[in-house]
Design a protein around this motif. Structure first.
Motif, short mmCIF file in Angstrom:
data_model
loop_
_atom_site.label_atom_id
_atom_site.label_comp_id
_atom_site.label_asym_id
_atom_site.label_seq_id
_atom_site.Cartn_x
_atom_site.Cartn_y
_atom_site.Cartn_z
N PRO A 142 1.16 -15.45 -2.78
CA PRO A 142 0.21 -15.99 -3.76
C PRO A 142 0.83 -17.02 -4.70
CG PRO A 142 -0.02 -13.61 -3.58
CD PRO A 142 1.21 -13.99 -2.81
N ALA A 143 2.11 -16.89 -4.99
CA ALA A 143 2.74 -17.85 -5.90
C ALA A 143 2.88 -19.22 -5.26
CB ALA A 143 4.10 -17.33 -6.35
N ALA A 144 3.15 -19.25 -3.96
CA ALA A 144 3.34 -20.53 -3.28
C ALA A 144 2.08 -21.03 -2.59
CB ALA A 144 4.47 -20.40 -2.25
N ALA A 145 1.03 -20.21 -2.56
CA ALA A 145 -0.16 -20.58 -1.80
C ALA A 145 -0.83 -21.87 -2.28
CB ALA A 145 -1.16 -19.42 -1.81
N PRO A 146 -1.09 -22.06 -3.58
CA PRO A 146 -1.79 -23.29 -3.99
C PRO A 146 -1.05 -24.56 -3.59
CG PRO A 146 -1.83 -21.67 -5.75
CD PRO A 146 -0.88 -21.15 -4.72
N ARG A 147 0.26 -24.64 -3.89
CA ARG A 147 1.00 -25.86 -3.59
C ARG A 147 1.10 -26.09 -2.08
NH1 ARG A 147 7.38 -26.35 -4.65
NH2 ARG A 147 7.24 -24.74 -3.03
N THR A 148 1.40 -25.00 -1.34
CA THR A 148 1.57 -25.15 0.11
C THR A 148 0.28 -25.62 0.76
OG1 THR A 148 3.23 -23.41 0.10
CG2 THR A 148 2.20 -23.93 2.21
N TRP A 149 -0.85 -25.04 0.36
CA TRP A 149 -2.08 -25.40 1.05
C TRP A 149 -2.64 -26.75 0.59
CZ3 TRP A 149 -2.72 -23.48 5.44
CH2 TRP A 149 -3.91 -23.67 6.14
N LEU A 150 -2.33 -27.13 -0.61
CA LEU A 150 -2.70 -28.49 -1.03
C LEU A 150 -1.95 -29.52 -0.20
CD1 LEU A 150 -2.89 -28.16 -4.93
CD2 LEU A 150 -4.76 -28.79 -3.38
N LEU A 151 -0.67 -29.26 0.06
CA LEU A 151 0.10 -30.16 0.92
C LEU A 151 -0.46 -30.15 2.34
CD1 LEU A 151 3.73 -29.36 -0.30
CD2 LEU A 151 2.44 -31.47 -0.69
N THR A 152 -0.89 -28.98 2.81
CA THR A 152 -1.46 -28.90 4.16
C THR A 152 -2.75 -29.70 4.25
OG1 THR A 152 -0.52 -26.67 4.38
CG2 THR A 152 -2.26 -27.30 5.93
N CYS A 153 -3.60 -29.59 3.24
CA CYS A 153 -4.84 -30.36 3.24
C CYS A 153 -4.56 -31.86 3.23
CB CYS A 153 -5.70 -29.97 2.03
SG CYS A 153 -6.33 -28.28 2.10
N ALA A 154 -3.56 -32.27 2.46
CA ALA A 154 -3.20 -33.69 2.45
C ALA A 154 -2.68 -34.13 3.81
CB ALA A 154 -2.16 -33.95 1.36
N TYR A 155 -1.89 -33.26 4.45
CA TYR A 155 -1.36 -33.56 5.78
C TYR A 155 -2.50 -33.70 6.80
CZ TYR A 155 0.65 -32.36 10.34
OH TYR A 155 0.98 -32.33 11.66
N VAL A 156 -3.45 -32.80 6.77
CA VAL A 156 -4.58 -32.85 7.70
C VAL A 156 -5.42 -34.10 7.46
CG1 VAL A 156 -6.71 -31.68 8.37
CG2 VAL A 156 -4.62 -30.36 8.04
N ALA A 157 -5.65 -34.43 6.20
CA ALA A 157 -6.44 -35.63 5.90
C ALA A 157 -5.73 -36.90 6.37
CB ALA A 157 -6.72 -35.70 4.40
N ALA A 158 -4.39 -36.96 6.18
CA ALA A 158 -3.65 -38.14 6.64
C ALA A 158 -3.70 -38.26 8.16
CB ALA A 158 -2.20 -38.04 6.17
N LEU A 159 -3.59 -37.12 8.84
CA LEU A 159 -3.66 -37.14 10.29
C LEU A 159 -5.04 -37.61 10.77
CD1 LEU A 159 -1.77 -36.35 12.65
CD2 LEU A 159 -2.94 -34.14 12.71
N ALA A 160 -6.10 -37.17 10.08
CA ALA A 160 -7.45 -37.59 10.45
C ALA A 160 -7.64 -39.09 10.24
CB ALA A 160 -8.48 -36.80 9.65
N ALA A 161 -7.10 -39.60 9.14
CA ALA A 161 -7.24 -41.03 8.86
C ALA A 161 -6.49 -41.87 9.90
CB ALA A 161 -6.72 -41.34 7.45
N ILE A 162 -5.29 -41.46 10.27
CA ILE A 162 -4.52 -42.21 11.27
C ILE A 162 -5.24 -42.18 12.62
CG2 ILE A 162 -2.34 -42.27 12.54
CD1 ILE A 162 -1.03 -41.10 10.02
N ALA A 163 -5.76 -41.00 13.01
CA ALA A 163 -6.46 -40.89 14.29
C ALA A 163 -7.72 -41.76 14.31
CB ALA A 163 -6.82 -39.44 14.57
N ALA A 164 -8.43 -41.81 13.18
CA ALA A 164 -9.63 -42.66 13.12
C ALA A 164 -9.27 -44.13 13.22
CB ALA A 164 -10.39 -42.38 11.84
N ALA A 165 -8.14 -44.50 12.61
CA ALA A 165 -7.73 -45.90 12.66
C ALA A 165 -7.30 -46.33 14.07
CB ALA A 165 -6.59 -46.15 11.68
N LEU A 166 -6.84 -45.40 14.86
CA LEU A 166 -6.36 -45.72 16.21
C LEU A 166 -7.43 -45.52 17.29
CD1 LEU A 166 -2.86 -43.96 16.07
CD2 LEU A 166 -3.36 -46.39 15.71
#
Length: 699
Positions: A142-166
């Motif tokens: 629980p202590a690391a959950a907010p930061r870890t999952w915020l980074l995961t969401c950013a990672y997923v969004a970046a991957l989606a943007a790159i895939a859409a651009a290609l």
């Protein structure tokens, strides 16, 4: 085709074996190798494999499969190296590790696009799935959950943007349209693996917000990916992606609501998850996309909304009105494309409002509001269908109307009963049922051209089916359906009237039950001369009248008053049978009269005093005498009408010049008037009794 599939399968197997060999070698000498050397070796091997694969694909185009195998193997080793660096005493912190994995995935996608190797993009997707799974495991703290999952969401969004651009396809990369689909797999996995429990310990709103954000990203990716796949020629896949995304949304809603609970933020969470389903139908209405694409995908969006709407109502019945509104919106694109049966999903959803009956008064009120929204939505969808769908079969329009009427008949009464005190709930239920059934039948529920708009506007209003010149032949099957509906409802209302707690309710419900009985009988009037219809027309009102007398008077069925009622009912049926020329109705009335006389003579008289006995017998005798006269009069009338047309053509009887005889309907020989001389009419004067015959017989 099998050769291409075999090459890719064997290449994937080779990549897997190489990775396993590398992992086994490292495990063999794991303890004797410093951590930095381990990670550095894996990273260097990944770079070398990816680089050699890229160079091989450019220099030897004929070896693209082998080049893709090298590139994919190196991509997988790169993800293993980064995750291992995080696990081995924190050689790399979590945040930089996510940044490295995002950069590595983006590099693999770009390299895949440049070298036209879709297999590399698949490896990148697999690595991204491993990354998301690793992040979900790390976020269980629980202590690391907010930061870890915020980074995961950013990672997923970046991957989606790159895939859409290609994703723009060209001659060098004909499969480029599949890049968004690969990133959708990663987003769907992130939605399902969101650590709602650990995040809730930190902030419930943060947990719900991250889930909804990922779901929104997934829906946007779906709308983009599905369009470009259709436009690129992969039309057979359209719809399957919508089903997969719908399944992810439904499963996520179940998981989140199970964690959050129905109380507290459960209502808001269910409402928010349901609201997201409005985006696909809105996009389908505003921007239809490639030709034929909306027709294929609209039904899938409707199914997702229906499933989430049901979940939302089960969580909080007060969300029924919102669910119906969104369901109608989801059905609009399908109806616009001519799929008129999609209306039945909306019009039949009213039964879900029964879940609000056990709720609070506010939830019950929202259930009634939802039914009003349902009626308005059905009218709107029907208008849209008539303007754009152009249904060829009128039966397609009757189905939503019948489902909507079923909602009103079976759902409105219990909702109204839930709003009144429990002592009068049963009476209110019966009253609402009877009134609704009567109104719908009078408005034209049995009309052959039934539509919701026609019913609600009163355009189909009318009496029983007309018979005669200029009128269409009535539908006997629909009339019997209406008789069963009205008759069953009338008996139910009468049963409630008999057990009502006050005389006022008994009288009111009795009036409603008798009105329904009359309405049911009027539906079968065109077939009054047929035996089953005549018995149905007379039998139902008979039962209702007798039952109402018992309920209102408090007497039992063995009283003299009931005998008089039975006698009067039989007499009325006999007279009506003569006037309508309904033989079965006359026989039914005669049976009732004889039963009443037998009951009066054997059962009732013994328990009465002498004056009552005299009056009852005298009354019964007078009634029977009058009925006998009526039968005699009818027999003479029938005989005269049989004789009048017969003597026009009957030959003279030998021995009696100019005279003829004919047999009446009752078996008597009726003498005819003698024929006149030449030039005079052959028919005699019309018998006096024929003036009392029905108009069609006089003709």
């Amino acid at each position: 085709m099998d050769g291409s599939v075999a090459r890719f399968l064997l290449s994937g197997a080779a990549a897997l074996l190489v990775v396993l060999a590398g992992v086994s070698l490292i495990a063999l000498v794991w303890d004797s190798i410093p951590d930095a050397v381990k990670i550095g070796t894996l990273g260097l091997a990944a770079l070398l494999l990816v680089g050699s694969g890229a160079l091989l694909s450019v220099s030897r185009p004929s070896l693209r499969v082998a080049a893709a195998t090298l590139t994919g193997t190196g991509g997988a080793l790169g993800f293993v190296a980064i995750i291992g660096a995080v696990l081995l005493d924190g050689l790399i912190p979590v945040a930089p590790a996510f940044a490295l994995m995002a950069l590595w995935a983006a590099a693999l996608l770009v390299l895949s696009r440049v070298t036209a190797q879709i297999f590399t993009a698949v490896i990148s997707t697999i690595g991204a799935l491993v990354t998301v799974s690793f992040a979900a495991w790390q976020a269980q703290d629980p202590a690391a959950a907010p930061r870890t999952w915020l980074l995961t969401c950013a990672y997923v969004a970046a991957l989606a943007a790159i895939a859409a651009a290609l994703s723009r396809p060209d001659k060098t990369a004909p499969l480029a349209a599949w890049y968004p689909a690969t990133s959708m797999v990663v987003t769907g996995m992130a939605v399902l693996l969101t650590p709602v429990g650990p995040l809730t310990e930190s902030s419930t709103y943060l947990a719900i917000g991250l889930v909804l954000g990922l779901e929104l990203l997934l829906i946007v990716q779906l709308l983009h990916s599905s369009r470009i796949l259709w436009a690129s020629g992969f039309q057979s896949w359209a719809g399957a992606d919508w089903v997969a995304v719908g399944a992810v949304l439904v499963l996520t809603a179940i998981i989140v609501l199970d964690t959050v609970g129905p109380a507290g933020q459960g209502t808001g969470t269910a409402a928010a998850c349901l609201s997201l389903t409005a985006l696909p139908p809105l996009a389908l209405l505003v921007s239809p996309g490639p030709q034929g694409w909306r027709r294929r995908t609209a039904v899938m969006a409707l199914g997702t909304t229906a499933a989430l709407g049901l979940i939302a109502v089960l969580v909080d019945p007060g969300l029924f009105a919102q669910a119906i509104a969104l369901l109608a919106l989801a059905a609009a694109p399908a109806v616009f494309e001519g799929r008129v049966l999609a209306m039945t999903v909306t019009s039949g959803a009213g039964m879900v409002a029964l879940a609000t009956v056990e709720g609070t008064a506010v939830q019950v009120a929202w259930g009634l509001v939802g039914l009003v929204v349902l009626v308005a939505a059905t009218v709107g969808l029907e208008t849209l269908a008539l303007r754009h769908g152009q249904p060829a079969d009128p039966g397609l329009m009757r189905a939503p109307a019948w489902l909507l009427m079923a909602d009103l008949i079976f759902v409105v009464p219990p909702l109204l009963a839930a709003l009144v005190p429990s002592s009068t709930a049963a009476e209110m239920h019966a009253l609402a049922s009877g009134v609704i059934v009567a109104i719908l039948l009078l408005l034209g529920l049995l009309a052959p051209d039934l539509t919701v708009r026609g019913l609600l506007t009163g355009r189909l209003t009318g009496g029983p089916p007309a018979v005669g010149p200029g009128h269409p032949e009535p539908d006997e099957a629909r009339a019997w359906v209406g008789w069963v509906l009205a008759g069953t409802c009338s008996l139910y209302v009468m049963a409630r009237a008999d057990g009502a707690w006050s005389k006022e309710w008994t009288a009111l419900l009795t009036v409603v039950a008798l009105a329904l009985g009359v309405l049911a009988s009027r539906l079968l009037m065109p077939w009054i001369r047929q035996g089953p219809a005549a018995l149905a027309i007379a039998g139902l009102p008979t039962v209702l009248v007798w039952w109402s007398v018992i309920a209102l008077s408090g007497l039992d069925s063995g009283s003299v008053l009931m005998t008089i009622v039975v006698l009067s009912t039989g007499a009325l049926c006999i007279v009506s049978g003569f006037r309508l020329r309904a033989t079965a109705l006359r026989h039914y009335g005669l049976t009732l009269v004889m039963v009443a006389v037998l009951k009066l003579a054997t059962l009732d008289i013994g328990s009465q005093n002498s004056i009552t006995r005299v009056l009852a017998l005298a009354l019964a005798g007078v009634v029977c005498f009058l009925l006998s006269l009526a039968y005699n009069k009818a027999a003479d009338t029938a005989a005269g009408m049989e004789a009048s047309p017969a003597k026009k053509t009957a030959p003279s009887t030998p021995g009696t010049p100019g005279a003829s005889t004919t047999s009446s309907a009752y078996g008597f020989i009726v003498p005819q008037h003698p024929t006149a001389g030449p030039g005079t009419p052959t028919a005699g004067p019309v018998p006096e009794e024929s003036r009392f015959a029905p108009p069609d017989e006089r003709r």
